[in-house]
Enzyme design. Structure first.
Site, PDB file in Angstrom:
ATOM      1  N   LYS A  84       0.852  -1.196   0.000  1.00  0.00           N
ATOM      2  CA  LYS A  84       0.000   0.000   0.000  1.00  0.00           C
ATOM      3  C   LYS A  84       0.883   1.239   0.000  1.00  0.00           C
ATOM      4  CE  LYS A  84      -2.031   2.585   3.058  1.00  0.00           C
ATOM      5  NZ  LYS A  84      -1.895   3.872   2.332  1.00  0.00           N
ATOM      6  N   GLU A  88      10.430   1.577   9.866  1.00  0.00           N
ATOM      7  CA  GLU A  88      11.381   2.626   9.476  1.00  0.00           C
ATOM      8  C   GLU A  88      10.680   3.947   9.724  1.00  0.00           C
ATOM      9  OE1 GLU A  88      14.461   2.642   8.486  1.00  0.00           O
ATOM     10  OE2 GLU A  88      14.732   0.478   8.385  1.00  0.00           O
ATOM     11  N   CYS A 116      13.659  11.359   5.398  1.00  0.00           N
ATOM     12  CA  CYS A 116      13.773  10.845   6.767  1.00  0.00           C
ATOM     13  C   CYS A 116      15.142  11.145   7.365  1.00  0.00           C
ATOM     14  CB  CYS A 116      13.501   9.346   6.794  1.00  0.00           C
ATOM     15  SG  CYS A 116      14.529   8.423   5.651  1.00  0.00           S
ATOM     16  N   GLU A 176      10.726  16.313  14.353  1.00  0.00           N
ATOM     17  CA  GLU A 176      10.972  16.207  12.907  1.00  0.00           C
ATOM     18  C   GLU A 176      10.030  17.153  12.171  1.00  0.00           C
ATOM     19  OE1 GLU A 176       9.563  12.656  10.874  1.00  0.00           O
ATOM     20  OE2 GLU A 176      11.457  12.523   9.797  1.00  0.00           O
TER      21      GLU A 176
HETATM   22  P1  NAD Z   1       2.503   8.386   7.644  1.00  0.00           P
HETATM   23  O1  NAD Z   1       2.885   7.564   8.829  1.00  0.00           O
HETATM   24  O2  NAD Z   1       1.452   9.418   7.818  1.00  0.00           O
HETATM   25  O3  NAD Z   1       2.000   7.452   6.448  1.00  0.00           O
HETATM   26  C1  NAD Z   1       2.811   6.424   5.934  1.00  0.00           C
HETATM   27  C2  NAD Z   1       1.922   5.336   5.362  1.00  0.00           C
HETATM   28  O4  NAD Z   1       1.186   4.743   6.427  1.00  0.00           O
HETATM   29  C3  NAD Z   1       0.896   5.815   4.345  1.00  0.00           C
HETATM   30  O5  NAD Z   1       0.780   4.847   3.325  1.00  0.00           O
HETATM   31  C4  NAD Z   1      -0.379   5.884   5.165  1.00  0.00           C
HETATM   32  O6  NAD Z   1      -1.542   5.718   4.392  1.00  0.00           O
HETATM   33  C5  NAD Z   1      -0.198   4.706   6.100  1.00  0.00           C
HETATM   34  N1  NAD Z   1      -0.930   4.759   7.376  1.00  0.00           N
HETATM   35  C6  NAD Z   1      -1.313   5.848   8.076  1.00  0.00           C
HETATM   36  N2  NAD Z   1      -1.968   5.469   9.205  1.00  0.00           N
HETATM   37  C7  NAD Z   1      -1.992   4.117   9.206  1.00  0.00           C
HETATM   38  C8  NAD Z   1      -2.512   3.124  10.099  1.00  0.00           C
HETATM   39  N3  NAD Z   1      -3.127   3.463  11.234  1.00  0.00           N
HETATM   40  N4  NAD Z   1      -2.351   1.823   9.790  1.00  0.00           N
HETATM   41  C9  NAD Z   1      -1.698   1.456   8.675  1.00  0.00           C
HETATM   42  N5  NAD Z   1      -1.198   2.342   7.774  1.00  0.00           N
HETATM   43  C10 NAD Z   1      -1.336   3.660   8.050  1.00  0.00           C
HETATM   44  O7  NAD Z   1       3.861   9.016   7.102  1.00  0.00           O
HETATM   45  P2  NAD Z   1       4.045  10.046   5.907  1.00  0.00           P
HETATM   46  O8  NAD Z   1       3.628  11.395   6.362  1.00  0.00           O
HETATM   47  O9  NAD Z   1       3.470   9.463   4.678  1.00  0.00           O
HETATM   48  O10 NAD Z   1       5.641  10.023   5.736  1.00  0.00           O
HETATM   49  C11 NAD Z   1       6.513  10.854   6.437  1.00  0.00           C
HETATM   50  C12 NAD Z   1       7.256  10.080   7.512  1.00  0.00           C
HETATM   51  O11 NAD Z   1       7.924   8.955   6.949  1.00  0.00           O
HETATM   52  C13 NAD Z   1       8.346  10.903   8.176  1.00  0.00           C
HETATM   53  O12 NAD Z   1       8.285  10.745   9.566  1.00  0.00           O
HETATM   54  C14 NAD Z   1       9.629  10.292   7.645  1.00  0.00           C
HETATM   55  O13 NAD Z   1      10.755  10.454   8.481  1.00  0.00           O
HETATM   56  C15 NAD Z   1       9.237   8.852   7.492  1.00  0.00           C
HETATM   57  N6  NAD Z   1      10.141   8.154   6.571  1.00  0.00           N
HETATM   58  C16 NAD Z   1      11.048   7.278   7.095  1.00  0.00           C
HETATM   59  C17 NAD Z   1      11.954   6.615   6.271  1.00  0.00           C
HETATM   60  C18 NAD Z   1      12.964   5.647   6.845  1.00  0.00           C
HETATM   61  O14 NAD Z   1      13.593   4.928   6.083  1.00  0.00           O
HETATM   62  N7  NAD Z   1      13.144   5.603   8.144  1.00  0.00           N
HETATM   63  C19 NAD Z   1      11.911   6.838   4.898  1.00  0.00           C
HETATM   64  C20 NAD Z   1      10.977   7.734   4.386  1.00  0.00           C
HETATM   65  C21 NAD Z   1      10.094   8.404   5.248  1.00  0.00           C
END
Ligand code: NAD
Length: 494
Positions: free
Chosen positions: A178, A253, A287, A388
């Site tokens: 997803k 992650e 990230c 962040e």
């Molecule tokens: P997010 O957590 O809002 O969403 C990420 C994904 O999770 C999306 O596909 C979303 O639809 C899904 N999601 C949201 N709530 C959920 C739930 N309750 N159950 C299952 N899935 C759910 O994050 P974002 O705003 O899309 O991305 C930004 C974040 O991602 C930042 O904190 C960034 O640091 C992190 N990030 C980390 C890495 C890494 O390798 N550590 C890489 C890229 C981004």
């Protein structure tokens, strides 16, 4: 270039609309114009996707296939992305406002490299053998985990998808992937490539949907064996709790607040260039964005002056224009979050050196553009030093001694990555040893490599994405085989 984007979901080798008929418009953040409308999964679609993956794993050829053959599919997938290089680069640029120079120069080529690299993992998955016992040979085999639910964020849409898909498939698993509902198009295009190369149905299913709905249902689905998630800390916490009910293994992650420590003997010209790209590339929506610059007091004033001067020369504008260094923020709601962080930094008395607002250019008024922003005189307790921002906002802190530098660098809940600059090799390794981060870049050595694992410490996550040993550990399960080589069995003691 006219691109026909897939708007349905790829389930069991078919393109299907959602059972509930719901759709979501996708918007180009640089213009506010609608790009297309994609179907939105609900619980019934999630169930169909997991059922397809379950069937493909339990009864299909994928986990039983010659591993080299599995690897060839990944290689063909890389070829498929190469053939659609321009289309996929343009798609992510239009969908999330990332400059075309970045999608063409980084996202798409790196995604191809990842697929090629993990194609070679498929036949290198080895177990262990302890053969020195007199009466038995003890082995450990590695089996694929089963059905993996992979969930990704929007900041590197294609690359995030490949990071989740390639290692898991190489290890013989079947997937429901997803993408973020905000930027699902290149992941859906990967579904088209899977279809073109004849990947067996059900091996890779791609659904689009909201996190709180499709995402949460997917994590909780009893047919899923493992959850691999990349995204925000708060979402990671919710996912870990949901996965607990099914005793599912999780890879998380999560976020970061990378410190970039500049010692007085660092080569300043390189530091200036690297410090700027490390925070402003992709509008800081990275990230590992080096968002805390921790500078020795003796070089602080000169460095800040040079950073501010150079930040002012970065070209911001239409992400489709090859000349622009910076595009826009991926979504309007996230721009508001960035603005709130900047307002808080001002209120907490950090000194704004440059930026801190949207550009004045009326041509950019319809888009989610924001100027590269630098705050000096930041102290460790300020919000901008702790949380962040995930935006183009740099916080500059000062230190006097090496001990203080390490203390400041480690003084954060996250531990994804850390960077340091010094010409003194002994100091460098002493500091590396003390930094609590899963990845440390020394003197600008932070370039992404498919083979290097991402594994966060502290609240940055659990487990690892990438890395060959790590992928095997994450996506296969050990099976100990205790094999007797003795014909005589001891009797039950009298
Ligand atoms: P997010 O957590 O809002 O969403 C990420 C994904 O999770 C999306 O596909 C979303 O639809 C899904 N999601 C949201 N709530 C959920 C739930 N309750 N159950 C299952 N899935 C759910 O994050 P974002 O705003 O899309 O991305 C930004 C974040 O991602 C930042 O904190 C960034 O640091 C992190 N990030 C980390 C890495 C890494 O390798 N550590 C890489 C890229 C981004």
């Amino acid at each position: 270039m006219k691109i026909n984007w897939p708007t349905k979901m790829y389930i069991d080798g078919n393109w299907v609309a959602s059972a509930g008929g719901k759709t979501l418009p996708l918007v180009n953040p640089a213009t506010g114009e609608k790009l297309t409308e994609v179907t939105l999964a609900d619980a019934r679609d999630v169930d169909a996707a997991v059922t397809a993956a379950r069937k493909a794993f339990d009864d299909g050829p994928w986990p039983r296939m010659e591993p080299l053959e599995r690897g060839r599919y990944l290689w063909k997938m890389a070829e498929g992305v190469r053939k659609r290089f321009d289309e996929m680069s343009i798609t992510d640029t239009l969908n999330m406002g990332k400059p075309i120079r970045d999608t063409k120069g980084w996202d798409t080529p790196v995604s191809i490299q990842l697929l090629e690299s993990y194609a070679g993992l498929a036949d290198k998955i080895a177990g262990k053998c302890w053969g020195s016992f007199a009466e038995s040979v003890q082995m450990q085999l590695r089996d694929p985990v089963g059905v993996v639910a992979s969930i990704a964020p929007w900041n590197y849409p294609l690359t995030n998808a490949v990071i989740k898909i390639a290692p898991a498939l190489a290890c013989g698993n079947c997937l429901v992937f997803k993408p973020s509902e905000l930027a699902p198009l290149t992941a859906l295009m990967l579904g088209e490539i899977a279809e073109e190369i004849g990947l067996p149905p059900g091996v890779l299913n791609i659904i689009n949907g909201f996190g709180h709905d499709a995402g949460a249902t997917l994590v909780a689905h009893p047919g899923v064996n493992k959850v691999s998630f990349t995204g925000r800390l708060q979402t990671g916490v919710a996912i870990m709790k949901a996965a607990a009910d099914g005793i599912k293994s999780v890879t998380l992650e999560l976020g970061g607040k990378t410190p970039n420590v500049i010692f007085p003997d660092a080569p300043m010209e390189n530091v200036v260039n690297d410090a700027l790209t490390s925070i402003f590339v992709n509008m800081g929506q990275v990230c590992v964005a080096a968002s805390r610059l921790i500078v020795h007091e003796s070089v602080h004033d000169e460095l800040v002056e040079r950073l501010v001067a150079k930040a002012g020369t970065l070209r911001i504008g239409d992400p489709m224009d090859e000349r622009n260094h910076l595009g826009c923020v991926a979504v309007a709601s996230h721009l508001q979050t960035i603005e709130q962080y900047v307002a808080k930094a001002k209120a907490e008395k950090a000194r704004l050196c440059i930026g801190g607002k949207r550009p004045d250019d009326p041509a950019l008024a319809r888009g989610t553009f924001y100027l590269p922003t630098i705050f000096d005189q930041v102290t460790p307790n300020m919000t901008i030093s702790r949380e962040e921002v995930f935006g183009p906002v740099l916080a500059v802190l000062k230190f006097r001694t090496d001990e203080e530098a390490v203390r400041l660098a480690n003084d954060n809940e996250f531990g994804l990555m850390a960077c340091l600059w010094t010409s003194d090799a002994i100091r460098a390794m002493q500091v590396v040893r003390q930094l609590r981060a899963g990845k440390v870049a020394v003197n600008g050595g932070g370039a992404f490599r498919p083979s290097t694992p991402m594994c966060g410490r502290k609240h940055s996550g659990i487990g690892a994405d990438l890395g060959f040993d790590e992928a095997i550990h994450e996506y296969t399960a050990g099976k100990s085989v205790l094999w007797s080589v003795s014909r005589e069995k001891s009797p039950w003691p009298e």
